[in-house]
Write a protein that holds these residues in place. Structure first.
Motif, PDB file in Angstrom:
ATOM      1  N   GLU A  90     -47.718  12.404 -75.728  1.00 14.38           N
ATOM      2  CA  GLU A  90     -46.745  12.647 -76.787  1.00 14.38           C
ATOM      3  C   GLU A  90     -46.985  11.720 -77.972  1.00 14.38           C
ATOM      4  N   ALA A 142     -40.760  16.558 -75.931  1.00 12.97           N
ATOM      5  CA  ALA A 142     -41.724  17.599 -75.561  1.00 12.97           C
ATOM      6  C   ALA A 142     -42.727  17.869 -76.681  1.00 12.97           C
ATOM      7  N   ARG A 169     -44.233   7.454 -68.371  1.00 10.93           N
ATOM      8  CA  ARG A 169     -44.064   8.753 -67.729  1.00 10.93           C
ATOM      9  C   ARG A 169     -42.710   9.377 -68.058  1.00 10.93           C
ATOM     10  N   THR A 170     -41.701   8.558 -68.332  1.00  7.94           N
ATOM     11  CA  THR A 170     -40.396   9.082 -68.727  1.00  7.94           C
ATOM     12  C   THR A 170     -39.814   8.176 -69.809  1.00  7.94           C
ATOM     13  N   GLY A 210     -47.608  14.396 -70.169  1.00 10.57           N
ATOM     14  CA  GLY A 210     -46.756  15.103 -69.226  1.00 10.57           C
ATOM     15  C   GLY A 210     -47.579  15.823 -68.170  1.00 10.57           C
ATOM     16  N   GLU A 211     -46.906  16.282 -67.135  1.00 10.00           N
ATOM     17  CA  GLU A 211     -47.578  16.936 -66.010  1.00 10.00           C
ATOM     18  C   GLU A 211     -48.494  18.078 -66.424  1.00 10.00           C
ATOM     19  N   GLU A 241     -49.517  18.731 -69.589  1.00 11.86           N
ATOM     20  CA  GLU A 241     -50.030  18.510 -70.938  1.00 11.86           C
ATOM     21  C   GLU A 241     -51.423  17.904 -70.913  1.00 11.86           C
TER      22      GLU A 241
END
Length: 75
Positions: free
Chosen positions: A48, A5, A73-74, A41-42, A44
């Motif tokens: 990252e 995060a 994405r993950t 991220g959705e 953001e």
């Protein structure tokens, strides 16, 4: 370094510790390059990996020794 995060424009504490560990290995000469993973991220605005790169550069890591992947994405 696996992404984690981010808090607006800063790495979360978990991500920061991952980055610190990579930076310490780099500064000790144990690794020569750092690869960062993590997309946007959705909720953001930044990836990252981009936030991680900024953090590492601000902590003395050469930008030429940082590679980033920003499409995932993950993790």
């Amino acid at each position: 370094v696996l992404g984690a995060a981010i808090w607006e424009v800063d790495p979360s504490p978990v991500f920061q510790e991952r980055l610190n560990h990579a930076a310490s290995l780099y500064k000790a000469g144990k690794i020569k390059k750092i690869i960062l993973t993590g997309g946007v991220g959705e909720k953001e605005q930044f990836a990252e990996a981009e936030i991680g790169e900024k953090y590492l550069i601000n902590n003395g890591i050469s930008p030429t020794d940082i590679f980033k992947e920003t499409k995932s994405r993950t993790t």
